[in-house]
Design an enzyme around this catalytic site. Sequence first.
Site, mmCIF file in Angstrom:
data_model
loop_
_atom_site.group_PDB
_atom_site.id
_atom_site.type_symbol
_atom_site.label_atom_id
_atom_site.label_comp_id
_atom_site.label_asym_id
_atom_site.label_seq_id
_atom_site.Cartn_x
_atom_site.Cartn_y
_atom_site.Cartn_z
ATOM 1 C CD GLU A 165 -2.799 -1.427 2.332
ATOM 2 O OE1 GLU A 165 -2.807 -0.552 3.200
ATOM 3 O OE2 GLU A 165 -3.489 -2.450 2.405
ATOM 4 C CD GLU A 272 -4.904 -7.821 1.490
ATOM 5 O OE1 GLU A 272 -5.817 -7.125 1.981
ATOM 6 O OE2 GLU A 272 -3.703 -7.584 1.659
HETATM 7 O O1 9MR Z 1 -7.634 -8.263 8.117
HETATM 8 C C1 9MR Z 1 -6.704 -7.518 8.858
HETATM 9 C C2 9MR Z 1 -7.287 -7.060 10.175
HETATM 10 O O2 9MR Z 1 -7.542 -8.180 11.010
HETATM 11 C C3 9MR Z 1 -6.338 -6.098 10.870
HETATM 12 O O3 9MR Z 1 -6.960 -5.556 12.011
HETATM 13 C C4 9MR Z 1 -5.926 -4.992 9.912
HETATM 14 C C5 9MR Z 1 -4.889 -4.093 10.525
HETATM 15 O O4 9MR Z 1 -3.652 -4.735 10.630
HETATM 16 O O5 9MR Z 1 -5.387 -5.528 8.725
HETATM 17 C C6 9MR Z 1 -6.286 -6.322 8.016
HETATM 18 O O6 9MR Z 1 -5.690 -6.777 6.818
HETATM 19 C C7 9MR Z 1 -5.341 -5.770 5.888
HETATM 20 C C8 9MR Z 1 -4.110 -6.246 5.173
HETATM 21 O O7 9MR Z 1 -3.081 -6.514 6.082
HETATM 22 C C9 9MR Z 1 -3.641 -5.235 4.142
HETATM 23 N N1 9MR Z 1 -4.716 -4.874 3.232
HETATM 24 C C10 9MR Z 1 -5.965 -4.482 3.831
HETATM 25 C C11 9MR Z 1 -6.425 -5.562 4.806
HETATM 26 C C12 9MR Z 1 -7.768 -5.197 5.407
HETATM 27 O O8 9MR Z 1 -7.639 -4.057 6.209
#
Ligand code: 9MR
Length: 385
Positions: A165, A272
Site C-alpha cells: 500500500e 485479499e
Molecule cells: O484483516 C486484517 C485485520 O484483522 C487487521 O486488524 C488490519 C490491521 O492490521 O489488517 C487487516 O488486513 C489488511 C491487510 O493486512 C492489508 N490490506 C488491507 C487488509 C484489510 O484491512
Amino acid sequence: MFLTDRKLILVLTSVVVSVFQSATAEEPDKNTATLRSAFKDDFLVGVALNTAQVDGRNANAGEIAARQFSALTPENDMKWQSLHPQPDRYDFKGADAYADFAEKHGMALIGHNLIWHSQTPRWVFQGADGKPATREELLKRMEDHIHTVVGHFKGKVKGWDVVNEALSDGGPDLLRDSPWRKIIGDDFLDHAFRFAREADPQAELYYNDYGLENERKRANCVKLIKGMLERKVPIDGIGTQSHFNLNQPSPGEIEKTIQAFADLGLKVMITELDVDILPGRGPQGNADINRREQADPAANPYTGGFPDDMQEKLARRYAEIFGIYLKHRRSITRVTFWGLDDGTSWLNGFPIRGRTNHPLLIDRQLKPKPAFFSVLKAGMESPAK
Ligand code: 9MR
C-alpha cells in the site's frame, strides 16, 4: 450427461457438504471436490488465516482450510508489530505456527508483509533523541528487519509482500506520504526489494495494494513498477488485493487491471479477495484501515441471517469474478480469499465496527454457501480440464 447449473450445484452441495464433515487434515486431496483440486491446473487458491485457526484452538476451521486451500497468508502475525515489537526483540513464535501448518498441509506460505505504513511500531520512525529517524537510520532499520525476518523464513516462504500500500489514493503525488517516504524518499521501495532479494534469493517478491481497479491508481501502479523494472529492482509479481463489493468494480475494470500487470511481464496475484455485501457510502475499494463511516442500523440489515436472494447474488458475483480469473489463468498465479469464513472476516468491523457481513464462501457455522459452489463449479469447468 447435461446438468443445469442448479442441478449441478445440488449435486456438488451433497458431495462437498460430506467433504466438509468428513474432512481429515492428513489427506487434503482425498476427495476431488475441493477448491484446491478444482483449480490445481489454473492457480493456487489461498486463504488468510488467524492464529486460532492454525494452532489447533479452532481445529475444525483449520481442517477445512487445509482441505480446501493450497496457499496460506497469515492475516496479521507477520506484520512488523507482531514480529518485531521492540528494537532489540523479535518474536517468531506466533508466525512459526503458520509455517508449520503450511508445511504439514502442503500449502504455499505467503509472507505478509515486510514494509507498510500501518501496524508498524512508532519507534521504527524515531531517532535516538526523540526526533524523527534520519534516512540512514531508517534504511539500516529496514535492512536489519528484512534480513532478519526473510532470513528466518528462508526456504519456507514462497513469496513476500515486500511493500504494501505505498500508492496514494488521490492528489498529485504518486506515492502515499507515509513515514517511509517522508524519511527515506521515493526510493524506499527499491531498497526494500533489494534487501529482500539479498536475504532469500529464491523467494518471490511482490508489490501489494488495494483499489488498483481504479483507473488513476492502476496507471500509477504501472508507472511505479515500470520505473522499478528500469532500475533493475528485483520484483516478481503484483498483488491486487481485490476488496470488492456486489457491483463494483466492473468486470471490465477487473480485467484491465489483470491485463495491465501481466503486460509488465510480472506474475499477477489476487491477494485479499472478498465481496462486501453491506451498504456503504465511502469510496468503493478503498481498504485504508483508517477510513471510518458513521454507524447506522440501516447499514446493517443482515444480522439475523443472509437471505436466499442475496446468497444467489453473491454466488453470481463470485462466478463473474472467477470467470475473469480463469480467462486470465495463464497470468494469474494465485487467488487468495481474505479470511476463511464470514464470522472471522475483517469486514465485520470495517468501515463501521460491529456489523454482520457475509463476504466469503463459508458461513459463520463453517458451512459452504451457494457462492462456494459457484466458485467450485467454475474450477471444475475450467478450460484447463
Ligand atoms: O484483516 C486484517 C485485520 O484483522 C487487521 O486488524 C488490519 C490491521 O492490521 O489488517 C487487516 O488486513 C489488511 C491487510 O493486512 C492489508 N490490506 C488491507 C487488509 C484489510 O484491512
